[in-house]
Design an enzyme around this catalytic site. Structure first.
Site, short mmCIF file in Angstrom:
data_model
loop_
_atom_site.label_atom_id
_atom_site.label_comp_id
_atom_site.label_asym_id
_atom_site.label_seq_id
_atom_site.Cartn_x
_atom_site.Cartn_y
_atom_site.Cartn_z
N SER A 299 0.82 -1.20 -0.03
CA SER A 299 -0.07 0.01 0.04
C SER A 299 1.01 1.35 -0.01
O SER A 299 2.00 1.30 0.53
CB SER A 299 -1.03 0.02 1.27
OG SER A 299 -0.10 0.47 2.43
N ASP A 300 0.25 2.12 -0.56
CA ASP A 300 0.96 3.70 -0.28
C ASP A 300 1.18 3.88 1.26
O ASP A 300 0.01 3.14 1.86
CB ASP A 300 0.35 4.63 -1.22
CG ASP A 300 1.39 5.94 -1.26
OD1 ASP A 300 2.47 5.98 -0.60
OD2 ASP A 300 1.33 6.43 -2.31
N CYS A 301 1.52 4.72 1.66
CA CYS A 301 1.78 4.94 3.34
C CYS A 301 0.47 5.50 3.89
O CYS A 301 -0.04 6.57 3.41
CB CYS A 301 2.89 5.71 3.37
SG CYS A 301 4.72 5.00 3.06
#
Length: 771
Positions: A299-301
């Site tokens: 996932s993106d952060c």
């Protein structure tokens, strides 16, 4: 031989000092050892575990490891700051490092120190893409991975790098367009495949193992950060099946199928009402099922936090964790899975077997990197260290990459290149004329060194410098001072443009004109100049400089992107003729009117006559441009012609292939039902000028009319370097089914039968497809 007592004392002091220095160096190296599992030298009992046996295959080793773990230990390895498992000799691991155009310290796993104070900072990706040079793309990746491994070996970096950014540069206002290879799916796909190979492929050619692990981001249809109050955390990208298949997805598909990338990162935004990190269709069906990713999905952060708190996807945090895991997510940048996966399992929202699959994908990636093979110094690349970072060869490649990307946009009456011998004084004016950090763009690290435009140009001629503005926003241009400097010089170079305060992550532009009073400063300086005026635009995205294009006093225009640590040296090489520019624009430069009338959140690539939407990119946009995609001049002239290409190609289809269109005008194709349609297009290229230089041969297709197809499509490209009057042949390998197919409104690929046009420069070749 006689020694004075004082000499003896001094000698002893020197010895003590040297011992202190060497002991300090020993301590420095001891404190900077790499993290790795299966340290059998320290703990021989680890040899009893199959997961520590490098002679076994990865799957066997991963299965052995996962079956030994508790659920809590598994969960601790679903996040970027992965937990240690001390009882099995496994240290904690930080997954987040960045290497967009050089090793960066943006991610927490990487940092610089006195041991390695900086790394080679290449041009921002948009400028490298302008070189249209596949070999260069890979060469940069190889240097970056070498420096990354060298830093890992002294405990300063990780092995997993969340780069490159492969999103399409759809709208010129997007602040992160600078990170991408541009607006074209083919250019983007070729860039990422080659850059990934440079990062990941080992010198022994074993593709089951990784030098470092790359990640393609941000999957998918992500290109709005923060525009007019609409941010990426709340944006729902409405994308048609047609646009998804022929524009947004191809670079990601190429990452996996052509680059064998180790990871794909899902994005913050929603696509058609679903968060990308929780969409099983996008993750499980496409990335895993269709493309067969050999790696992990991240996932993106804090994307899962976004799903819950910004997008309100589910009623409980545990449900968000479960939905992401069930969709196919393996690794969470953030702590969401660490905090809520146990509750999700205990609540029956996700099976432990799903957790097993996710953590297995993560461990498999680390095993392919040698993380579980014991001491890295005994492995391939174990001899790399600080001496292999910022080498002269690496820094020269950064300079050459910038030179190859620089685009010559205007050169009326050929005032460029300048002759240093003919210039007594050169005026250098503009807010980017002495730029440092601006040159390296975003997601950059600490460069080896900077060569600013001022330094680069003043090495060749006496240079009179004035900034003209206090910064790139240029609220109040210092016109009188700038005019005075310009009027005293034989030639003027204006270095204008933007920086990260104007276009960046979380900062989209609302205007695509030059900021503040830059236009006025340029015009005023040009009006008093007595010699050539060279306008240099340093920016990530395109700008409306139509006024400069039309102004006869502005004799030359260069676009230098964000040119990296050696940008000033590269600029000087081009200005003074030590290098012949051959870059081409990787994106369309639109007029300001576009930014004032087009809604940036409209994701439709195709124009709509009813709504007045003009479309995006050279493939669909119907409107005027300042400069088109693929535009670029040279100090030389090149001729090209078709040497050999077939006039007809017969497609080989399955016997049961159904023609679904009237009179069999087109047939649906896939990788399985259309074969043996390959052919060659051989193009001759000659440098007809008097100066050696490079030339990018761009092969386009003009598809036969099917509803809503692109106006034209780039099929492939090759870069050649030619001496004066030299001739070479370029061979393109074209697949009729793959390269000449288009996407219909249902997202299905089909190829039109009948006449097709292939275009190379101003040369058209007609080709007939039949079954």
């Amino acid at each position: 031989m006689f020694f004075h007592p004082l000499q003896h004392i001094l000698s002893m002091a020197i010895v003590l000092i040297l011992l202190t220095i060497f002991s300090c160096q020993t301590i420095v190296f001891a404190e900077n050892e790499p993290l790795f599992a299966c340290n059998t030298d320290k703990d021989p009992s680890l040899k009893n575990y199959s997961f520590c046996n490098p002679s076994l295959d990865v799957k066997t080793r991963v299965n052995d490891l996962v079956k030994r773990l508790t659920l809590e230990e598994k969960i601790g390895n679903l996040v970027n700051n992965a937990s240690s498992i001390d009882r099995l000799g496994i240290p904690g691991y930080k997954w987040w490092s960045e290497a967009l155009h050089g090793v960066s310290n943006v991610g927490p796993a990487t940092h610089f120190s006195s041991l390695v104070p900086g790394a080679t900072s290449f041009p921002q990706v948009i400028l490298t893409a302008a070189s249209f040079n596949k070999t260069l793309f890979k060469a940069i990746g190889k240097v970056v991975s070498t420096e990354a491994r060298a830093m890992y070996n002294v405990g300063l970096a990780g092995l997993t790098y969340w780069s490159p950014n492969v999103n399409i540069f759809r709208d010129p206002r997007w602040g992160r367009g600078q990170e991408t290879p541009g607006e074209d799916p083919v250019l983007s796909s070729k860039y990422v495949a080659n850059y990934i190979r440079g990062l990941q492929e080992r010198d022994d050619g074993d593709k089951d193992w990784l030098k470092v692990a790359a990640a393609c981001k941000h999957y998918t249809a992500y290109d709005v950060d923060n525009w007019e109050g609409i941010d990426r955390y709340h944006f729902d990208a409405k994308v048609t099946k047609q646009d998804m298949e022929d524009t947004y997805q191809p670079p990601f598909k190429s990452c996996v199928l052509d680059g064998n990338v180790a990871s794909v990162m899902c994005s913050y935004n929603e696509v058609n009402g679903k968060p990308t990190c929780g969409d099983p269709d996008l993750l499980k069906r496409v990335i895993r099922g269709e493309w067969k990713l050999n790696g992990y999905i991240s996932s993106d952060c804090d994307s899962l936090d976004t799903m819950f708190n910004s997008q309100h996807w589910a009623k409980t945090p545990e449900q968000v964790a479960a939905d992401a895991l069930n969709a196919g997510l393996d690794l969470n940048c953030g702590n969401w899975l660490r905090d809520y996966t146990m509750g999700a399992v205990q609540g029956g929202l996700v099976e432990e077997s799903v957790v097993d699959k996710a953590v297995s994908n993560n461990f498999a990636t680390l095993m392919r990197l040698g993380f579980f093979d014991g001491d890295p110094s005994k492995q391939m690349y174990g001899n790399l260290g600080p001496k292999d970072v910022c080498t002269p060869a690496h820094q020269e490649l950064a300079r050459d990459a910038a030179r190859q990307g620089i685009v010559l946009l205007k050169n009326v009456f050929r005032p460029l290149p300048l002759s240093p011998a003919a210039i007594k004084y050169l005026a250098l004016i503009g807010p980017n004329a002495n730029a440092t950090t601006t040159m390296i763009g975003n997601y950059a690290g600490v460069p080896c060194k900077y060569t600013t435009p001022l330094q680069g140009l003043s090495d060749s001629v006496v240079t009179l410098y004035h900034a003209g503005c206090s910064d790139t926003k240029c609220a109040n241009a210092q016109l009188n001072e700038a005019r005075e400097v310009a009027s005293a010089a034989d030639a003027v170079v204006l270095v204008m443009g933007t920086d990260q305060s104007i276009e960046a992550e979380s900062r989209d532009r609302t205007s695509i004109s030059l900021p503040g009073q830059q236009n006025r400063l340029i015009s005023e300086v040009a009006s008093v100049s007595k010699g050539p005026v060279i306008l240099v635009i340093m920016s990530g995205g395109g700008t409306d400089i139509q006024f400069a294009k039309e102004n006869p006093k502005i004799t030359s225009i260069l676009w230098v992107g964000f040119p990296g640590e050696a940008g000033g040296a590269a600029l000087a090489d081009v200005v003074f003729g030590r290098y012949n520019p051959g870059g081409r624009l990787p994106m369309t430069w639109y007029p300001q009117f576009f930014a004032e009338t087009v809604n940036m959140t409209n994701m439709n690539m195709r124009p709509n006559l009813t709504t007045g939407h003009p479309g995006y990119t050279y493939r669909f946009y119907k409107g005027t441009t300042v400069y088109p995609f693929g535009y670029g001049l040279s100090y030389s002239m090149f001729a090209q012609w078709v040497v050999r290409a077939p006039k007809s190609v017969k497609l080989s289809l399955d016997e049961d292939q159904v023609c679904r269109y009237p009179e069999c005008k087109a047939v649906e194709v896939s990788d399985n039902n259309c074969r043996n349609s390959g052919f060659e297009v051989v193009v001759g290229v000659k440098n007809v000028g008097n100066m050696a230089g490079s030339y990018s041969v761009l092969l386009y297709s003009y598809p036969r009319w099917i509803r809503n197809v692109p106006q034209t499509d780039l099929l492939d490209f090759e870069k050649v370097f030619l001496a004066p009057q030299q001739v070479t042949m370029v061979t393109f390998h074209v697949d009729g089914c793959r390269h000449l197919s288009v996407v219909d409104e249902d997202g299905n690929r089909k190829v039109a039968l009948g006449e097709h046009h292939l275009q190379i420069g101003d040369v058209t070749h007609y080709l007939y497809l039949e079954t």
